[in-house]
Design a protein around this motif. Structure first.
Motif, PDB file in Angstrom:
ATOM      1  N   ASN A  76      77.720  70.039  67.249  1.00 51.83           N
ATOM      2  CA  ASN A  76      78.420  69.175  68.204  1.00 51.83           C
ATOM      3  C   ASN A  76      78.436  69.865  69.566  1.00 51.83           C
ATOM      4  O   ASN A  76      79.461  70.375  70.007  1.00 51.83           O
ATOM      5  N   HIS A  77      77.313  69.878  70.238  1.00 53.78           N
ATOM      6  CA  HIS A  77      77.195  70.574  71.520  1.00 53.78           C
ATOM      7  C   HIS A  77      78.159  70.023  72.572  1.00 53.78           C
ATOM      8  O   HIS A  77      78.675  70.773  73.392  1.00 53.78           O
ATOM      9  N   SER A  78      78.406  68.739  72.529  1.00 51.76           N
ATOM     10  CA  SER A  78      79.269  68.108  73.533  1.00 51.76           C
ATOM     11  C   SER A  78      80.744  68.438  73.336  1.00 51.76           C
ATOM     12  O   SER A  78      81.554  68.197  74.223  1.00 51.76           O
ATOM     13  N   LYS A  79      81.075  68.954  72.172  1.00 51.09           N
ATOM     14  CA  LYS A  79      82.472  69.225  71.806  1.00 51.09           C
ATOM     15  C   LYS A  79      83.297  67.934  71.788  1.00 51.09           C
ATOM     16  O   LYS A  79      84.511  67.961  71.934  1.00 51.09           O
ATOM     17  N   HIS A  80      82.629  66.812  71.594  1.00 49.92           N
ATOM     18  CA  HIS A  80      83.305  65.517  71.568  1.00 49.92           C
ATOM     19  C   HIS A  80      84.184  65.453  70.318  1.00 49.92           C
ATOM     20  O   HIS A  80      83.734  65.757  69.207  1.00 49.92           O
TER      21      HIS A  80
ATOM     22  N   PHE B 145      77.301  72.272  79.789  1.00 54.51           N
ATOM     23  CA  PHE B 145      78.670  72.705  79.495  1.00 54.51           C
ATOM     24  C   PHE B 145      79.330  71.813  78.462  1.00 54.51           C
ATOM     25  O   PHE B 145      80.543  71.809  78.326  1.00 54.51           O
ATOM     26  N   GLY B 146      78.561  71.028  77.744  1.00 57.03           N
ATOM     27  CA  GLY B 146      79.136  70.104  76.780  1.00 57.03           C
ATOM     28  C   GLY B 146      79.998  69.091  77.518  1.00 57.03           C
ATOM     29  O   GLY B 146      79.706  68.700  78.637  1.00 57.03           O
TER      30      GLY B 146
ATOM     31  N   TRP C 108      81.918  66.776  61.872  1.00 54.64           N
ATOM     32  CA  TRP C 108      80.613  67.126  61.312  1.00 54.64           C
ATOM     33  C   TRP C 108      80.067  68.449  61.847  1.00 54.64           C
ATOM     34  O   TRP C 108      79.050  68.935  61.365  1.00 54.64           O
ATOM     35  N   ASN C 109      80.735  69.042  62.826  1.00 59.32           N
ATOM     36  CA  ASN C 109      80.208  70.275  63.417  1.00 59.32           C
ATOM     37  C   ASN C 109      80.018  71.368  62.365  1.00 59.32           C
ATOM     38  O   ASN C 109      80.889  71.605  61.534  1.00 59.32           O
TER      39      ASN C 109
ATOM     40  N   PHE D 135      74.883  65.646  70.416  1.00 57.01           N
ATOM     41  CA  PHE D 135      74.722  66.671  69.385  1.00 57.01           C
ATOM     42  C   PHE D 135      73.247  66.872  69.094  1.00 57.01           C
ATOM     43  O   PHE D 135      72.398  66.095  69.507  1.00 57.01           O
ATOM     44  N   TYR D 136      72.987  67.968  68.413  1.00 52.82           N
ATOM     45  CA  TYR D 136      71.636  68.199  67.921  1.00 52.82           C
ATOM     46  C   TYR D 136      71.708  68.674  66.481  1.00 52.82           C
ATOM     47  O   TYR D 136      72.784  69.006  65.967  1.00 52.82           O
TER      48      TYR D 136
END
Length: 164
Positions: free
Chosen positions: A97-101, A140-141, A107-108, A82-83
């Motif tokens: 949450n760039h990774s989409k984890h 692509f996360g 928290w996104n 994330f960033y």
């Protein structure tokens, strides 16, 4: 010492808690560097380009290059899941949450606990630099990406998985 000043500045600004989740358990919150403390050449280039003040302390000791995070969020931040981005319209730093984890989904798009008006607030350019690395590391996360199959292939699509 400079390290004590770094830690004290961050502890005071971030109220001794993870800026993402608010975790406050002593010994479970880390002083995280936005630009890694070993990235001296990056820090100097940011300084030379006028992106951070010439008077800024070293990469390892500048409190505006640090944030408090619990061990989980610190690890995910350093592994580029994330960033954090400053959104001027919201006057807030926001978790992306760039990774989409799934473990980070809660928290996104939430504001993190950094007051942008605090004189010790991280410089937004440092988070922008970190965001660039996240996007390059995980273009692509962690999602499943479907790509067209080569014309000679019998299947219509091939699926590639970017591991989280």
């Amino acid at each position: 010492s400079a390290t004590e000043a770094f830690n004290t500045g961050i502890d005071t600004r971030d109220r001794n808690a993870c800026v993402v989740c608010g975790w406050k358990v002593e010994g479970c919150v880390d002083h995280a560097h936005i630009i890694p403390r070993t990235a001296n050449s990056t820090w100097e280039e940011l300084r030379e380009q006028g992106l951070i003040p010439l008077r800024a302390k070293s990469v390892a000791h500048e409190c505006r290059n640090g944030i408090l995070m619990c061990k989980n969020h610190h690890s995910a931040f350093d592994c580029f899941y994330f960033y954090i981005r400053y959104i001027p319209e919201r006057l807030a730093y926001v978790f992306v949450n760039h990774s989409k984890h799934l473990d980070l989904a809660l928290w996104n798009d939430k504001d993190v606990r950094i007051d942008p008006d605090d004189p010790r607030a991280p410089w937004a350019v440092l988070f922008a630099y970190h965001e660039g690395i996240v996007r390059a590391t995980r273009p692509f996360g962690a999602s499943v990406v479907t790509l067209p199959a080569p014309p000679s292939s019998p299947s219509a699509h091939s699926t590639h998985y970017t591991p989280d």
